[in-house]
Design a protein around this motif. Structure first.
Motif, PDB file in Angstrom:
ATOM      1  N   TRP A 199       0.740  -1.255  -0.123  1.00 37.03           N
ATOM      2  CA  TRP A 199       0.079   0.122   0.048  1.00 37.03           C
ATOM      3  C   TRP A 199       0.930   1.240  -0.098  1.00 37.03           C
ATOM      4  N   GLU A 225     -10.357   2.306   5.266  1.00 39.50           N
ATOM      5  CA  GLU A 225      -9.422   2.898   4.364  1.00 39.50           C
ATOM      6  C   GLU A 225     -10.035   4.586   4.285  1.00 39.50           C
ATOM      7  N   GLN A 254     -10.346  -4.152   7.348  1.00 36.13           N
ATOM      8  CA  GLN A 254      -9.180  -3.344   6.922  1.00 36.13           C
ATOM      9  C   GLN A 254      -9.722  -2.507   5.734  1.00 36.13           C
ATOM     10  N   MET A 255     -10.462  -3.053   4.805  1.00 37.17           N
ATOM     11  CA  MET A 255     -10.687  -2.377   3.624  1.00 37.17           C
ATOM     12  C   MET A 255     -11.766  -1.051   4.034  1.00 37.17           C
ATOM     13  N   HIS A 257      -2.226  -3.769   2.344  1.00 34.30           N
ATOM     14  CA  HIS A 257      -3.556  -3.860   2.309  1.00 34.30           C
ATOM     15  C   HIS A 257      -4.083  -4.491   1.628  1.00 34.30           C
ATOM     16  N   VAL A 258      -5.640  -5.074   1.660  1.00 35.03           N
ATOM     17  CA  VAL A 258      -6.459  -5.884   1.142  1.00 35.03           C
ATOM     18  C   VAL A 258      -6.573  -5.624  -0.281  1.00 35.03           C
ATOM     19  N   ASN A 259      -6.432  -6.424  -1.548  1.00 33.09           N
ATOM     20  CA  ASN A 259      -6.798  -5.990  -2.667  1.00 33.09           C
ATOM     21  C   ASN A 259      -8.233  -6.593  -2.988  1.00 33.09           C
ATOM     22  N   GLU A 260      -9.141  -5.546  -2.847  1.00 28.02           N
ATOM     23  CA  GLU A 260     -10.644  -6.252  -3.241  1.00 28.02           C
ATOM     24  C   GLU A 260     -10.863  -6.928  -4.359  1.00 28.02           C
ATOM     25  N   TYR A 291     -12.467  -7.341   5.243  1.00 31.39           N
ATOM     26  CA  TYR A 291     -13.254  -6.568   5.118  1.00 31.39           C
ATOM     27  C   TYR A 291     -13.308  -5.173   6.222  1.00 31.39           C
TER      28      TYR A 291
END
Length: 266
Positions: A172, A224, A220-221, A191-194, A218
Motif C-alpha cells: 500500500w 481506509e 481493513q478495507m 492492504h487488501v486487494n478487493e 473487510y
C-alpha cells in the motif's frame, strides 16, 4: 530509550509504578500494533493497515496514527489522547510481555526508563509485589491483560498470514494529498486487494470465513476512508500550532463526527 527488564521480587520488591495519565511516551508511534479483538472499537476512529518491518517478520495489523513515521496525531502537546479509544498496546504501559530468548515462555517486564516506573514506592505509586513477594493484585491483572493481548495479536498475525497466502494482500503506497513533498510517507504498509479477494474460489472464501480472516479483510478495507480524517487531524494540529492553541480545545467533531453522509461513505 525503553529498557524492559523482567520483574522479580528479588529486584523489585520495593518498586512500583504510576498509572498512565500522560501518553507522551507514544508520541513518536505512527503505527500501533492492534488485534482483531479491538476491531469494533478501532473502526470508528482509525485507518487499519498491515505492516511488515522486514521480509523475515510476519504481517502485523496496525492502526495508522500519523501520516509519516515518527508522528502520532492522536496525542496532544499535553499528552492527552484524542478520539476516544486508546489501542490496547498502550494501556498496559510501562509493562510488556516479552518472550524469553530461545523459548516460547513469556515474562512480564517493565520499562525502567519510563517516568511511570518507580524504583522506590511514592505516595501515588502502585506496588509491584505484596509483602509476601507475590505479584500485587493490580500487577497480576496487568499481566493477565497483557497476556491476553499478546495472544490476540498472535492470532491476528496468523489470519493476516492466511490472507497473504491466498494472494489478497498487496503493498500500500500511500499518497496523501496536501502532504509536503519534503515529508516521506510510510513504507512497509500493505492492504487488501478487493479485486483479488473477489476472485477467490468459494472454497477459499469459506476457509477465510471460518477462520475469521474474511472479517479481518473487510474491516481493513472499510477502514481506509478514515485516512481522510487523519489528514484533517494533521491540519488541525498545524492550525493549533499556528495559533498557539491546544488541539483538544478545538472542535474534534469536525474530524471524527459521524454524520449520515459519512456513515454511508465506503
Amino acid at each position: 530509550m525503553a529498557r524492559y527488564t523482567p520483574i522479580s521480587s528479588e529486584t523489585h520488591q520495593t518498586a512500583g509504578w504510576n498509572l498512565i495519565s500522560d501518553y507522551s511516551f507514544a508520541k513518536g508511534d505512527a503505527l500501533a500494533p492492534v488485534s482483531l479483538a479491538e476491531i469494533s472499537q478501532l473502526l470508528p476512529r482509525y485507518t487499519l493497515a498491515f505492516y511488515r518491518a522486514s521480509e523475515q517478520d510476519p504481517l502485523q495489523l496496525v492502526a495508522v496514527q500519523g501520516l509519516y513515521p515518527g508522528q502520532n496525531l492522536f496525542i496532544t502537546n499535553q499528552g492527552k489522547w484524542l478520539g476516544g479509544y486508546v489501542p490496547a498496546v498502550y494501556r498496559g504501559f510501562p509493562f510488556r510481555m516479552i518472550p524469553l530468548q530461545e523459548s516460547d515462555k513469556l515474562v512480564l517486564c517493565i520499562d525502567e526508563e519510563s517516568d511511570n516506573y518507580k524504583s522506590a514506592l511514592e505516595e501515588n505509586s502502585q506496588p509491584l509485589f505484596d509483602a509476601e513477594g507475590k505479584l500485587s493484585e493490580l500487577a497480576g491483572k496487568v499481566k493477565d491483560f497483557l497476556m491476553s493481548q499478546y495472544q490476540q495479536r498472535t492470532k491476528t498475525e496468523a489470519l493476516a498470514s492466511l490472507l497473504d497466502e491466498y494472494g489478497v494482500i498487496q503493498p500500500w503506497h500511500l499518497k496523501v494529498d496536501g502532504l509536503p513533498e519534503t515529508i516521506e510517507p510510510h513504507s512497509g504498509l500493505y492492504h487488501v486487494n478487493e479485486k483479488k479477494l473477489k476472485e477467490l474460489s468459494a472454497e477459499q472464501v469459506q476457509v477465510l470465513n471460518l477462520r475469521g480472516a474474511l472479517g479481518l479483510a473487510y474491516a481493513q478495507m472499510l477502514s481506509e476512508h478514515r485516512m481522510q480524517e487523519l489528514v484533517s487531524l494533521f491540519n488541525l494540529h498545524a492550525h493549533s500550532a499556528k495559533n498557539k492553541a491546544e488541539v483538544s480545545d478545538l472542535d474534534l467533531e469536525k474530524v471524527f463526527g459521524d454524520d449520515e453522509d459519512s456513515l454511508l461513505r465506503f
